[in-house]
Write a protein that holds these residues in place. Structure first.
Motif, PDB file in Angstrom:
ATOM      1  N   LEU A  17      -0.315   0.913  -8.996  1.00  0.00           N
ATOM      2  CA  LEU A  17       0.392  -0.301  -8.591  1.00  0.00           C
ATOM      3  C   LEU A  17       1.159  -0.013  -7.307  1.00  0.00           C
ATOM      4  O   LEU A  17       1.766   1.041  -7.161  1.00  0.00           O
ATOM      5  CB  LEU A  17       1.355  -0.736  -9.697  1.00  0.00           C
ATOM      6  N   PHE A  18       1.118  -0.950  -6.349  1.00  0.00           N
ATOM      7  CA  PHE A  18       1.836  -0.724  -5.099  1.00  0.00           C
ATOM      8  C   PHE A  18       2.419  -2.023  -4.560  1.00  0.00           C
ATOM      9  O   PHE A  18       1.955  -3.123  -4.866  1.00  0.00           O
ATOM     10  CB  PHE A  18       0.918  -0.096  -4.036  1.00  0.00           C
ATOM     11  N   LEU A  19       3.458  -1.875  -3.759  1.00  0.00           N
ATOM     12  CA  LEU A  19       4.080  -2.963  -3.006  1.00  0.00           C
ATOM     13  C   LEU A  19       3.770  -2.779  -1.528  1.00  0.00           C
ATOM     14  O   LEU A  19       3.600  -1.652  -1.053  1.00  0.00           O
ATOM     15  CB  LEU A  19       5.593  -2.960  -3.197  1.00  0.00           C
ATOM     16  N   SER A  20       3.725  -3.877  -0.778  1.00  0.00           N
ATOM     17  CA  SER A  20       3.532  -3.783   0.665  1.00  0.00           C
ATOM     18  C   SER A  20       4.411  -4.808   1.365  1.00  0.00           C
ATOM     19  O   SER A  20       4.731  -5.859   0.809  1.00  0.00           O
ATOM     20  CB  SER A  20       2.066  -4.009   1.047  1.00  0.00           C
ATOM     21  N   GLY A  21       4.814  -4.490   2.578  1.00  0.00           N
ATOM     22  CA  GLY A  21       5.618  -5.411   3.365  1.00  0.00           C
ATOM     23  C   GLY A  21       5.610  -5.016   4.826  1.00  0.00           C
ATOM     24  O   GLY A  21       5.432  -3.838   5.156  1.00  0.00           O
ATOM     25  N   GLY A  22       5.750  -6.004   5.708  1.00  0.00           N
ATOM     26  CA  GLY A  22       5.759  -5.694   7.130  1.00  0.00           C
ATOM     27  C   GLY A  22       5.883  -6.929   7.989  1.00  0.00           C
ATOM     28  O   GLY A  22       6.317  -7.996   7.529  1.00  0.00           O
ATOM     29  N   ILE A  23       5.497  -6.795   9.238  1.00  0.00           N
ATOM     30  CA  ILE A  23       5.576  -7.876  10.222  1.00  0.00           C
ATOM     31  C   ILE A  23       4.239  -8.003  10.941  1.00  0.00           C
ATOM     32  O   ILE A  23       3.404  -7.091  10.899  1.00  0.00           O
ATOM     33  CB  ILE A  23       6.699  -7.638  11.252  1.00  0.00           C
ATOM     34  N   THR A  34      -5.280 -16.811  -8.274  1.00  0.00           N
ATOM     35  CA  THR A  34      -6.638 -16.305  -8.089  1.00  0.00           C
ATOM     36  C   THR A  34      -6.800 -15.495  -6.825  1.00  0.00           C
ATOM     37  O   THR A  34      -7.907 -15.088  -6.489  1.00  0.00           O
ATOM     38  CB  THR A  34      -7.650 -17.474  -8.042  1.00  0.00           C
ATOM     39  N   ILE A  35      -5.703 -15.261  -6.121  1.00  0.00           N
ATOM     40  CA  ILE A  35      -5.787 -14.557  -4.841  1.00  0.00           C
ATOM     41  C   ILE A  35      -5.807 -13.057  -5.083  1.00  0.00           C
ATOM     42  O   ILE A  35      -4.826 -12.488  -5.476  1.00  0.00           O
ATOM     43  CB  ILE A  35      -4.627 -14.940  -3.926  1.00  0.00           C
ATOM     44  N   LEU A  36      -6.939 -12.420  -4.863  1.00  0.00           N
ATOM     45  CA  LEU A  36      -7.058 -10.981  -5.111  1.00  0.00           C
ATOM     46  C   LEU A  36      -7.804 -10.325  -3.964  1.00  0.00           C
ATOM     47  O   LEU A  36      -9.020 -10.195  -3.997  1.00  0.00           O
ATOM     48  CB  LEU A  36      -7.811 -10.743  -6.437  1.00  0.00           C
ATOM     49  N   GLY A  57       3.115  -8.156  -0.178  1.00  0.00           N
ATOM     50  CA  GLY A  57       2.094  -8.210  -1.202  1.00  0.00           C
ATOM     51  C   GLY A  57       2.413  -7.289  -2.373  1.00  0.00           C
ATOM     52  O   GLY A  57       3.273  -6.412  -2.287  1.00  0.00           O
ATOM     53  N   LEU A  58       1.721  -7.494  -3.479  1.00  0.00           N
ATOM     54  CA  LEU A  58       1.810  -6.662  -4.668  1.00  0.00           C
ATOM     55  C   LEU A  58       0.398  -6.517  -5.200  1.00  0.00           C
ATOM     56  O   LEU A  58      -0.280  -7.520  -5.445  1.00  0.00           O
ATOM     57  CB  LEU A  58       2.716  -7.297  -5.719  1.00  0.00           C
ATOM     58  N   GLY A  59      -0.076  -5.265  -5.342  1.00  0.00           N
ATOM     59  CA  GLY A  59      -1.466  -5.105  -5.708  1.00  0.00           C
ATOM     60  C   GLY A  59      -1.764  -3.875  -6.530  1.00  0.00           C
ATOM     61  O   GLY A  59      -0.868  -3.119  -6.910  1.00  0.00           O
ATOM     62  N   LEU A  60      -3.060  -3.688  -6.799  1.00  0.00           N
ATOM     63  CA  LEU A  60      -3.562  -2.553  -7.544  1.00  0.00           C
ATOM     64  C   LEU A  60      -4.545  -1.776  -6.677  1.00  0.00           C
ATOM     65  O   LEU A  60      -5.352  -2.367  -5.953  1.00  0.00           O
ATOM     66  CB  LEU A  60      -4.262  -3.015  -8.828  1.00  0.00           C
ATOM     67  N   ASP A  61      -4.477  -0.459  -6.753  1.00  0.00           N
ATOM     68  CA  ASP A  61      -5.352   0.438  -5.989  1.00  0.00           C
ATOM     69  C   ASP A  61      -6.088   1.333  -6.983  1.00  0.00           C
ATOM     70  O   ASP A  61      -5.460   2.086  -7.732  1.00  0.00           O
ATOM     71  CB  ASP A  61      -4.485   1.284  -5.042  1.00  0.00           C
TER      72      ASP A  61
END
Length: 245
Positions: free
Chosen positions: A141-147, A11-13, A189-193
Motif C-alpha cells: 500500500l502506498f500514498l503519493s502526492g506532488g505538483i 472504479t478508478i484504478l 493518490g492512494l494505491g496498491l503496488d
C-alpha cells in the motif's frame, strides 16, 4: 452531482507496470515507462459578485467530460519506502454542455433541432510527485502526492448538431490563445503496488488532480470577471519498462 461522481471514483484504478534491473545498483532504483490515462474532467468557477450570474448560468448547462493523459514517466527509488516520480505528458482536459433544443422564430425545416458543445483544453503536463510505501508485503500500500506545472497548447471547441431526420453534423475550431500559458496543479493518490517478478510491478492507483491557479480569467464589458479551475480524476493505464539492461 456527488451521486454521479462517486461510482466513477470507485472504479478508478490506474494500472502501472514497472521494470527494474537487479544487476546494478542504479538500475535497481530506476524505472521508465509509457503512460495512458482516461480522465474524468470538470471545472469550478470562482466569480466576483458582479459575475455570479454568469457562473450560475454555466453551471446549469455544463457537465463533466472524459479526457485523457498520455506520456512518459520516470521513477527513482530513494530507499525501500520512498520514490520520486517525474514525467512529461500530453493531456486533454475540459468540459461539455448538455444537449439543448434550438428554438427558431420562423419555421426552419432544414435547420438543426439540437446542439451541444465539447471544450477540450490541451496541455503538456510536467508532474513531479513522491510515493510513500506504507507496507512491506508483496502487495504494498502506498500514498503519493506532488505538483504538476501544465503548459497550455491549444483549445478545441467542437459542436454537435442533430437534425430532425436523425443525422448529425460535427464542427471543430481551434484557438491558441485565451487561456493562461502555464497553470499549476496539485495531485494525490492512494494505491496498491504488486511485485509480479523482480523486474515487473503492477500498480493500482486512483489519482486526483486539481489546478491551484486559474486556467483563465474572463473579463466581460470591463467589469465582469471570474476564474476557472479544473479538476481531474484519473482512470489510468501505465506501463513502465526497464531503463537499463
Amino acid at each position: 452531482k456527488m451521486k454521479k461522481i462517486l461510482p466513477i471514483i470507485l472504479t478508478i484504478l490506474p494500472l502501472t507496470t514497472m521494470g527494474q534491473n537487479p544487476d546494478t545498483a542504479i538500475s535497481q532504483k530506476i524505472a521508465i515507462g509509457l503512460t495512458f490515462s482516461p480522465d474524468y474532467c470538470y471545472r469550478t468557477l470562482k466569480p466576483d459578485n458582479s459575475s455570479e450570474w454568469i457562473a450560475d448560468s454555466r453551471d446549469t448547462f455544463e457537465i463533466p467530460k472524459f479526457g485523457y493523459t498520455t506520456g512518459l514517466s520516470l521513477v527513482y527509488r530513494l530507499n525501500k519506502r520512498i520514490s520520486i516520480e517525474a514525467g512529461i505528458q500530453f493531456s486533454d482536459k475540459g468540459e461539455q454542455t448538455k444537449q439543448k433544443e434550438l428554438i427558431y422564430f420562423q419555421p426552419e425545416p432544414n435547420a438543426p433541432e439540437k446542439i451541444k458543445y465539447t471544450y477540450s483544453y490541451l496541455y503538456i503536463d510536467v508532474p513531479l510527485k513522491a510515493n510513500f510505501r506504507l507496507t512491506d508485503r508483496r502487495l504494498k500500500l502506498f500514498l503519493s502526492g506532488g505538483i504538476s506545472p501544465n503548459i497550455f497548447i491549444a483549445q478545441k471547441t467542437t459542436s454537435y448538431l442533430t437534425y430532425e431526420n436523425g443525422s448529425t453534423e460535427k464542427n471543430t475550431s481551434t484557438s491558441y490563445s485565451g487561456l493562461s500559458r502555464v497553470n499549476l496543479a496539485v495531485l494525490g493518490g492512494l494505491g496498491l503496488d504488486y511485485e509480479l517478478t523482480d523486474r515487473i510491478n503492477l500498480r493500482l492507483e486512483p489519482i486526483y488532480r486539481r489546478s491551484i491557479t486559474s486556467i483563465i480569467a474572463y473579463i466581460l464589458i470591463s467589469s465582469f470577471r471570474y476564474s476557472v479551475y479544473f479538476f481531474v480524476v484519473s482512470f489510468s493505464f501505465i506501463t513502465q519498462f526497464l531503463l537499463l539492461s
